[in-house]
Design a protein around this motif. Sequence first.
Motif, PDB file in Angstrom:
ATOM      1  N   LEU A 271      12.663   6.753   1.129  1.00 29.24           N
ATOM      2  CA  LEU A 271      12.513   5.297   1.168  1.00 29.24           C
ATOM      3  C   LEU A 271      11.574   4.966   2.318  1.00 29.24           C
ATOM      4  O   LEU A 271      11.776   5.425   3.451  1.00 29.24           O
ATOM      5  N   TYR A 272      10.537   4.172   2.021  1.00 29.48           N
ATOM      6  CA  TYR A 272       9.535   3.817   3.024  1.00 29.48           C
ATOM      7  C   TYR A 272       9.622   2.332   3.355  1.00 29.48           C
ATOM      8  O   TYR A 272      10.115   1.525   2.556  1.00 29.48           O
ATOM      9  N   GLN A 273       9.126   2.009   4.527  1.00 27.43           N
ATOM     10  CA  GLN A 273       8.925   0.626   4.919  1.00 27.43           C
ATOM     11  C   GLN A 273       7.485   0.475   5.404  1.00 27.43           C
ATOM     12  O   GLN A 273       6.994   1.307   6.173  1.00 27.43           O
ATOM     13  N   VAL A 274       6.838  -0.583   4.939  1.00 30.66           N
ATOM     14  CA  VAL A 274       5.446  -0.869   5.303  1.00 30.66           C
ATOM     15  C   VAL A 274       5.436  -2.134   6.150  1.00 30.66           C
ATOM     16  O   VAL A 274       5.988  -3.165   5.750  1.00 30.66           O
ATOM     17  N   LYS A 275       4.813  -2.020   7.308  1.00 34.72           N
ATOM     18  CA  LYS A 275       4.708  -3.160   8.226  1.00 34.72           C
ATOM     19  C   LYS A 275       3.238  -3.518   8.402  1.00 34.72           C
ATOM     20  O   LYS A 275       2.438  -2.693   8.839  1.00 34.72           O
ATOM     21  N   ILE A 276       2.887  -4.752   8.039  1.00 34.80           N
ATOM     22  CA  ILE A 276       1.526  -5.258   8.152  1.00 34.80           C
ATOM     23  C   ILE A 276       1.546  -6.482   9.056  1.00 34.80           C
ATOM     24  O   ILE A 276       2.474  -7.311   8.970  1.00 34.80           O
ATOM     25  N   ALA A 302      -1.721  -1.827   9.645  1.00 33.58           N
ATOM     26  CA  ALA A 302      -0.634  -1.392   8.770  1.00 33.58           C
ATOM     27  C   ALA A 302       0.012  -0.146   9.358  1.00 33.58           C
ATOM     28  O   ALA A 302      -0.673   0.739   9.882  1.00 33.58           O
ATOM     29  N   GLN A 303       1.353  -0.085   9.264  1.00 34.28           N
ATOM     30  CA  GLN A 303       2.124   1.074   9.711  1.00 34.28           C
ATOM     31  C   GLN A 303       3.214   1.379   8.682  1.00 34.28           C
ATOM     32  O   GLN A 303       3.675   0.478   7.976  1.00 34.28           O
ATOM     33  N   VAL A 304       3.623   2.644   8.637  1.00 36.30           N
ATOM     34  CA  VAL A 304       4.615   3.077   7.653  1.00 36.30           C
ATOM     35  C   VAL A 304       5.658   3.943   8.366  1.00 36.30           C
ATOM     36  O   VAL A 304       5.333   4.714   9.271  1.00 36.30           O
ATOM     37  N   ARG A 305       6.931   3.803   7.955  1.00 38.05           N
ATOM     38  CA  ARG A 305       7.992   4.688   8.419  1.00 38.05           C
ATOM     39  C   ARG A 305       8.844   5.107   7.225  1.00 38.05           C
ATOM     40  O   ARG A 305       8.742   4.516   6.140  1.00 38.05           O
TER      41      ARG A 305
END
Length: 424
Positions: A271-276, A302-305
């Motif tokens: 499961l990913y989360q995208v932060k823009i 943009a960053q992803v975890r």
Amino acid sequence: MARVRVIPVMLILSFFQCKTLFSTSLASGQRDVVDALVLHNILGITKHESRVILCWNNNLTKEETEKYTVKYILSYKFFNTTHERKERLQEKKKIIRLELHSGFHAKVKTQLFAKDTEDIIKESGWTEFTYKAPPVYIQNLSCIIYNISFFNCTWHIKTEAPEDIQMFCSLRHVGKDFECQQYIQNARKKNIGCLMKEISFQPSRKINLNLTVRDLRNSSGGVSYYKAFTPQTIEKLNPPINVSVSLENRSIKIHWKPPPTIGSASSKCFLYQVKITDRKIVDVTSEKYKYPFHKSANKCAAQVRVKKEICMRNKIWSEWSEPVFIHDENTVDVMVLSLTLFCVLIFLGGLLICACRRYRCLEVITMPVPHPSDNTKTWLAADETHHQKQMSMQMEMNSEVTMGIPDENVQQQKCLKESGLEDL
């Protein structure tokens, strides 16, 4: 209403050696009560390392046990917690793992069911018991696995802990024991954490952590606390790798790849989360995210975890990936400019090719040079012979000058020879 009375019963269990605690008779008041059945629950307990073995018995005869289905309701709650665990069992025992709890309150009752209809015939009242363990001086225990083979645990020491105690940590996994390789200490030189590395974790095998509290004033073994973990549930993944952005049909598409993991690497497990920047964090189950491109005055990143959510329940998120800037001169503007320039070059190249075909420019450039005619070859050969004679006469004159001996007769004869008067 249940009637509770204490009965001094000597219960001998060959393995558990349970001590007799309480007995409770069956509650009455139901219309379908079998009055001939009078049950008594006897509850006992024994301590084994970090486990408490809770066992009980009743006075049902063998015939009564065969006639009815007997089940037990067990309910227990650890001290300083609000969650009450309730289970329906057919066995007469339950192993309760204390972990870092200082005790619990438990109660059990018996239920009789008709074998044909599974309707409840009767149930007893609760038989209760409270178990108090030795003091626990550790709290807020937290352990994680990172970088595939690294293990890190931290804990806090309660303020009421004696001054002369020290904490020691070890773990057992896949039949191997591992001592703590490096301790983390506080200002009072107390161990509050442990670091280990180069451990080959098996995702389906438990990690058994052992925390031992020892009194430094004596040589006793101390008190040990145990806690079990499933490796995948405490794995902190690294951030997603190869994060990139691209512009497709006026939309920004963000791509990435999952990091290495000790368990299943199936794409369905992550499961990913995208932060823009200036946008809400969104959950994504695939390895890409697409959204419309709107030019903004602010720089956008943009960053992803990532964490494991589907294949194995894991609450630990990775760190955010390094920011990839979406709207600045290094990404989208450069891509748009490069795409535009590429299209212009293709258009101009096409025009040039059409013009060359239209006016036969390529035929003029690639036309072969014609061979010279015979007259031209004769003229070039005569001119070359005359040129060679002049060069030889000049060389002879230069050689006479270098000798330094002037001879008038020789010069006169040479002049007559050149003028054709020598024979006269």
